[in-house]
Motif scaffolding. Structure first.
Motif, short mmCIF file in Angstrom:
data_model
loop_
_atom_site.label_atom_id
_atom_site.label_comp_id
_atom_site.label_asym_id
_atom_site.label_seq_id
_atom_site.Cartn_x
_atom_site.Cartn_y
_atom_site.Cartn_z
N GLY A 63 -4.59 -1.80 5.19
CA GLY A 63 -3.93 -3.16 4.05
C GLY A 63 -4.24 -3.85 5.15
O GLY A 63 -3.84 -5.39 4.55
N VAL A 64 -5.16 -4.25 5.99
CA VAL A 64 -5.25 -5.85 6.43
C VAL A 64 -5.69 -6.72 5.64
O VAL A 64 -6.44 -5.97 4.83
N GLY A 65 -5.57 -7.78 5.98
CA GLY A 65 -5.73 -8.87 4.97
C GLY A 65 -4.73 -9.58 3.78
O GLY A 65 -5.01 -9.72 2.13
N TRP A 66 -4.15 -8.10 2.88
CA TRP A 66 -3.31 -7.52 1.86
C TRP A 66 -2.17 -9.32 2.09
O TRP A 66 -2.06 -9.27 0.58
N MET A 67 -1.29 -8.73 3.25
CA MET A 67 -0.51 -9.97 2.66
C MET A 67 -1.05 -12.04 3.37
O MET A 67 -0.79 -11.67 4.69
N ALA A 184 1.85 -2.60 3.54
CA ALA A 184 1.04 -2.52 2.58
C ALA A 184 0.97 -1.68 1.62
O ALA A 184 0.62 -0.71 1.57
N PRO A 185 0.86 -1.70 0.31
CA PRO A 185 0.80 -0.70 -0.27
C PRO A 185 -0.85 0.70 0.01
O PRO A 185 -0.48 1.63 -0.25
N GLU A 186 -1.98 -0.23 0.31
CA GLU A 186 -2.95 0.51 0.94
C GLU A 186 -2.79 0.71 2.26
O GLU A 186 -3.65 1.99 2.91
N GLY A 187 -1.05 0.38 3.49
CA GLY A 187 -1.37 0.76 4.74
C GLY A 187 -1.15 -0.39 5.69
O GLY A 187 -1.11 -1.01 4.92
#
Length: 235
Positions: A63-67, A184-187
């Motif tokens: 989830g890095v960089g997702w938000m 985040a949805p990805e983790g």
């Protein structure tokens, strides 16, 4: 909101170890399970060892960089000139550090091994004047120590002091809170591993007396007012 309790306990732990003590109110915690006054201890949920920042490795998570980050230009709140803030409250210094977005970002960067001005600036996107101000402040309060790595002109890298290293459980508590409520949805954005037991780290706040995991409903607290003389001197 209830899950921020662990962050508050880690902030209390840090403040009692490193903050100004003279003339301040205090609080003692009692664990009803064992009946003892205790210190909240950041422990690994897998091996029960106390967590030390030097024993933790990290890697980017899915989830890095997702938000996207959103920053305000709020100025850092400074203590009043007569020092009353530092002598009448419970969470004064730790609240200044945690509540200042830029300082928290800088400390996070240093924990990940980014120690030079340009490295920290690239990682945090902080304007150079603000970064310079916050680095100076973090050095002044003993969180960071500058070490020259080049002369003419002098350039510094910034390393965490023992006081700075002991801030790690606060960041870890906030990270776990964010992973739970803003995932985040990805983790998760970061994956941490505890070197002694070779497991993905999960911090559990435990009782320093009996070693059991602490539950909010099992903690009783008592407020200790600042000595009257110290309060008069501070005001």
């Amino acid at each position: 909101g209830r899950d921020l309790y662990w962050t508050a306990l880690m902030m209390l732990r840090w403040e009692r170890r490193w903050g100004v003590k003279d003339g301040k109110i205090g609080v003692s915690l009692r664990h009803s399970k064992c009946g003892d006054v205790f210190e909240p201890t950041p422990s690994c949920a897998s091996c029960a060892a106390e967590i030390n920042a030097r024993d933790v490795t990290w890697q980017e998570g899915p989830g890095v960089g997702w938000m996207a980050a959103s920053y305000s230009r709020r100025r850092r709140q400074k203590p009043s000139e007569d020092g009353r803030l530092a002598h009448t409250t419970l969470f004064d210094e730790i609240a200044q550090i945690t509540g200042d977005r830029w300082s928290s970002l800088i400390i996070r960067s240093v924990f990940t091994g980014l120690r030079r001005f340009d490295e920290i600036r690239a990682d945090t996107a902080i304007a150079t004047n603000i970064l310079s101000d916050r680095l100076t402040w973090l050095v002044d309060i003993g969180m960071l120590e500058p070490n020259a790595y080049r002369e003419a002109p002098t350039r510094y890298e910034y390393r965490l002091t023992d006081k700075g290293l002991d801030y790690y459980p606060v960041l870890l508590a906030l990270l776990q809170w964010g992973d739970k409520w803003y995932v985040a949805p990805e983790g998760p954005p970061v994956i941490l591993q505890h070197i002694p037991c070779d497991s993905d780290i999960e911090m559990s706040v435990t009782c320093s007396s009996c070693g059991e995991a602490v539950r909010a409903e099992d903690v009783e607290f008592e407020i200790h007012e600042a000595p009257e003389q110290s309060v008069r001197e501070a005001s």
